[in-house]
Design a protein around this motif. Sequence first.
Motif, short mmCIF file in Angstrom:
data_model
loop_
_atom_site.label_atom_id
_atom_site.label_comp_id
_atom_site.label_asym_id
_atom_site.label_seq_id
_atom_site.Cartn_x
_atom_site.Cartn_y
_atom_site.Cartn_z
N ALA A 86 20.02 105.84 -63.80
CA ALA A 86 21.16 104.98 -63.51
C ALA A 86 20.96 104.14 -62.26
N GLY A 87 19.98 104.49 -61.43
CA GLY A 87 19.77 103.76 -60.19
C GLY A 87 20.89 103.92 -59.21
N LYS A 88 21.57 105.05 -59.26
CA LYS A 88 22.72 105.30 -58.40
C LYS A 88 22.42 106.45 -57.43
N PRO A 89 23.24 106.57 -56.36
CA PRO A 89 23.04 107.68 -55.42
C PRO A 89 23.09 109.03 -56.14
N LEU A 90 22.29 109.98 -55.64
CA LEU A 90 22.16 111.29 -56.27
C LEU A 90 22.62 112.38 -55.30
N HIS A 91 23.38 113.36 -55.80
CA HIS A 91 23.83 114.48 -54.98
C HIS A 91 23.64 115.77 -55.77
N HIS A 92 22.94 116.72 -55.19
CA HIS A 92 22.75 118.01 -55.87
C HIS A 92 22.59 119.12 -54.83
N LYS A 93 22.76 120.35 -55.29
CA LYS A 93 22.57 121.53 -54.44
C LYS A 93 21.60 122.46 -55.13
N GLY A 94 20.84 123.20 -54.32
CA GLY A 94 19.88 124.15 -54.87
C GLY A 94 19.25 124.96 -53.78
N ARG A 95 18.53 125.98 -54.18
CA ARG A 95 17.84 126.86 -53.22
C ARG A 95 16.41 126.38 -53.03
N LEU A 96 16.11 126.01 -51.79
CA LEU A 96 14.79 125.44 -51.46
C LEU A 96 13.95 126.49 -50.74
N LEU A 97 12.65 126.52 -51.08
CA LEU A 97 11.73 127.51 -50.52
C LEU A 97 11.34 127.14 -49.10
N ARG A 98 11.57 128.09 -48.19
CA ARG A 98 11.18 127.90 -46.82
C ARG A 98 9.77 128.44 -46.60
N LYS A 99 9.12 128.05 -45.47
CA LYS A 99 7.73 128.45 -45.26
C LYS A 99 7.58 129.95 -45.08
N ASN A 100 8.67 130.68 -44.75
CA ASN A 100 8.58 132.13 -44.60
C ASN A 100 8.78 132.86 -45.93
N GLY A 101 8.93 132.11 -47.04
CA GLY A 101 9.06 132.72 -48.35
C GLY A 101 10.47 132.94 -48.81
N ALA A 102 11.44 132.64 -47.95
CA ALA A 102 12.85 132.83 -48.32
C ALA A 102 13.43 131.54 -48.87
N TYR A 103 14.36 131.66 -49.80
CA TYR A 103 15.05 130.50 -50.36
C TYR A 103 16.35 130.30 -49.61
N ARG A 104 16.64 129.04 -49.29
CA ARG A 104 17.87 128.68 -48.58
C ARG A 104 18.62 127.63 -49.39
N TRP A 105 19.94 127.79 -49.46
CA TRP A 105 20.75 126.78 -50.14
C TRP A 105 20.80 125.50 -49.32
N ILE A 106 20.55 124.37 -49.97
CA ILE A 106 20.58 123.08 -49.27
C ILE A 106 21.44 122.11 -50.07
N ASP A 107 21.95 121.12 -49.36
CA ASP A 107 22.76 120.06 -49.96
C ASP A 107 21.94 118.76 -49.85
N SER A 108 21.51 118.19 -50.97
CA SER A 108 20.64 117.01 -50.98
C SER A 108 21.40 115.78 -51.43
N ARG A 109 21.16 114.69 -50.73
CA ARG A 109 21.74 113.39 -51.11
C ARG A 109 20.62 112.35 -51.08
N LEU A 110 20.48 111.60 -52.17
CA LEU A 110 19.47 110.56 -52.29
C LEU A 110 20.13 109.22 -52.49
N GLU A 111 19.63 108.21 -51.78
CA GLU A 111 20.16 106.86 -51.90
C GLU A 111 19.04 105.93 -52.35
N PRO A 112 19.29 105.06 -53.34
CA PRO A 112 18.27 104.10 -53.74
C PRO A 112 18.15 102.98 -52.72
N VAL A 113 16.92 102.57 -52.42
CA VAL A 113 16.66 101.45 -51.51
C VAL A 113 16.29 100.24 -52.37
N ARG A 114 17.00 99.15 -52.18
CA ARG A 114 16.78 97.96 -53.02
C ARG A 114 16.33 96.77 -52.18
N VAL A 115 15.58 95.88 -52.82
CA VAL A 115 15.21 94.63 -52.18
C VAL A 115 16.37 93.66 -52.31
#
Length: 303
Positions: free
Chosen positions: A272-301
Motif C-alpha cells: 500500500a505504500g503507507k506507514p506500518l505499525h506492528h508489535k512483536g518479540r525481537l531477539l536481543r544479543k543476550n538470547g532473550a526476546y523483548r517486546w518492541i513497538d515498530s513504526r515504519l514510514e515510507p520516504v518519497r521523492v
Amino acid sequence: ACMCVGWRAGLAAIAVGGLISSVILLSPAYGADDGAVRLVAFVAAAFGIWLVAKIFRTISFYDRMYQGAGPSLADIRGLGWYANPDGRVMYYNPAGLDYIGISLDEARRLMASDDYAWKTVIHPEDVETSLARWRHSMKTAAPLIDEARIRRHDGVYRWFRDTAVAARDSRGRITGWYCHTEDIDDQRKAEAALRQSERELRLLVDTVPTMIWLMTPEGQPYYFNKRFVDWAGLNPDEEASRTESQFAPHVELFHPDDRAAVKAAFQKGFAAGKPLHHKGRLLRKNGAYRWIDSRLEPVRVED
C-alpha cells in the motif's frame, strides 16, 4: 610538382615547361597542322592538371581554416598551459598569468630557470603529490589528472583540477602536452560541508534513544543505527548482504511465533505504500526476546 616543391615553385615549373613545350610543338619538325593539334591537346591537358591542383589547393586551404578556427589555449575558460614532450612548461594562457599575478616576460624567465617552475605556486603540502603524478604521466604517456591548491596573486590558495593530455604526430610520437586547469575550490568546500553534515546526521541518528533502521523499496534492510546494532548484536554488513527473500533478514530476528504476523504486516504496508505499525518479540544479543513497538514510514521523492 606543386605538392613536392611548393605552390609557387611548382607553378613556375609548369609555366616554364609549358613555354618550352609550346616552342617544340610549333617547331617545323612537327609540321604546322600536326603541331597545332598537339599544342591544343597539350594546353587542354595542362588546364586539366591546373584545375585539379587548384581544387586540391582550395580544399587544403579550407581544411586549414577549419582546423585553425577552433579555440586555442588563450580562448578557453579557466587556466591553461602547454608543455614540451619532456614536461617543461612553455606557455601559460592570459587567464593563468593573471591568476598567478606575473607578466609574460616574468613567466618566460621562470620557465627558463627550472623544468618544474610551476611548483613555486603550488601549496607546499601538495607539491610532492603533483610532481609524482606529472612524472608518472611523462613516463607512461597517460593523461594527467591532479588536484592541488594554487596560490593566487593575492596569496590565497584555491583548489584546482589539472587535466593534461598528450598531443601526438602521425607516427604516434608525443609532440607536447595540453592542459586545462579548472577551479574546483567551491565544489570541494561544498563536498566537505556535505560530508560534515552526513557525519552530524549519522551522529544524531546513532545517539537517538531508540533503534532506527532503513530498508530499500524492495524490503531489504541496508542500515541499522548504532543503538540497534548494540542492542541486537548485529553485524550490519552481514545483515545487509542477506538478500535471499523479501523482509527475511529482519523477520528472522523476531520470535518464531511472531514471524508470520510481522511478515504479513510488512507485505501489507509495502504493497500500500503507507506507514506500518506492528508489535512483536525481537531477539536481543543476550538470547532473550523483548517486546518492541515498530513504526515504519515510507520516504518519497518530490514526485
